[in-house]
Design an enzyme around this catalytic site. Structure first.
Site, PDB file in Angstrom:
ATOM      1  N   CYS A   1       0.835  -1.203   0.000  1.00 41.76           N
ATOM      2  CA  CYS A   1       0.000   0.000   0.000  1.00 41.76           C
ATOM      3  C   CYS A   1       0.875   1.261   0.000  1.00 41.76           C
ATOM      4  CB  CYS A   1      -0.921  -0.035   1.221  1.00 41.76           C
ATOM      5  SG  CYS A   1      -1.975   1.425   1.366  1.00 41.76           S
TER       6      CYS A   1
ATOM      7  N   CYS B   1       0.570   3.766   2.842  1.00 38.33           N
ATOM      8  CA  CYS B   1       1.215   3.297   4.080  1.00 38.33           C
ATOM      9  C   CYS B   1       2.686   3.680   4.100  1.00 38.33           C
ATOM     10  CB  CYS B   1       1.086   1.775   4.222  1.00 38.33           C
ATOM     11  SG  CYS B   1      -0.571   1.219   4.625  1.00 38.33           S
TER      12      CYS B   1
END
Length: 145
Positions: free
Chosen positions: A67, A70
């Site tokens: 991700c 993230c």
């Protein structure tokens, strides 16, 4: 049990847990000076939380290595761990990083109803006092400060 969810349209600041799991090939390592604790198991998470006083603030960062938001928030999280906040001694601030899709911490992710990453949970006295979902550096800083 883990949920395989499709990507959410128009929300690039978050990633749905379970999506693109097959593309995960290596774990992302976050550079920090050791003030961020990598949590590998539910037992380790419980021990970390049990070891701090009722006035301590825990910031738990649920993430996934595939991700991109993230990865952005990892930098913010590490920087916050290095910052001294007025009114909160460093000994009372604990930063925990939990890989949301890791089988060994699935119970923790489910307990805090983590469905999207990045996802932050703020704990005092072992109880959740707030959450933040998505890549929001300013929001994270405001909640910690």
């Amino acid at each position: 049990s883990k949920r395989d969810l499709a990507p959410q349209q128009g929300r690039p600041s978050k990633c749905l847990v379970g999506w693109q799991r097959e593309r995960v090939s290596e774990r992302v390592s976050m550079a920090s000076s050791g003030k961020v604790v990598e949590v590998a198991t539910t037992a380790q998470f419980r021990a970390e939380v049990a070891g701090m006083g009722a006035d301590s603030l825990f910031v738990v960062h649920f993430w996934a290595n595939w991700c991109e938001p993230c990865k952005q928030m990892d930098e913010v999280f590490a920087a916050l761990a290095e910052t001294d906040y007025a009114g909160l001694p460093a000994s009372q601030l604990k930063m925990l990083r939990v890989e949301a899709e890791r089988d060994e911490v699935e119970d923790v992710a489910e307990e805090f109803e983590v469905e999207m990453v990045p996802h932050f949970v703020f704990l005092r006295g072992g109880q959740a006092v707030g959450t933040l979902e998505g890549a929001d550096p300013r929001g994270l800083q405001e909640k910690v400060a």
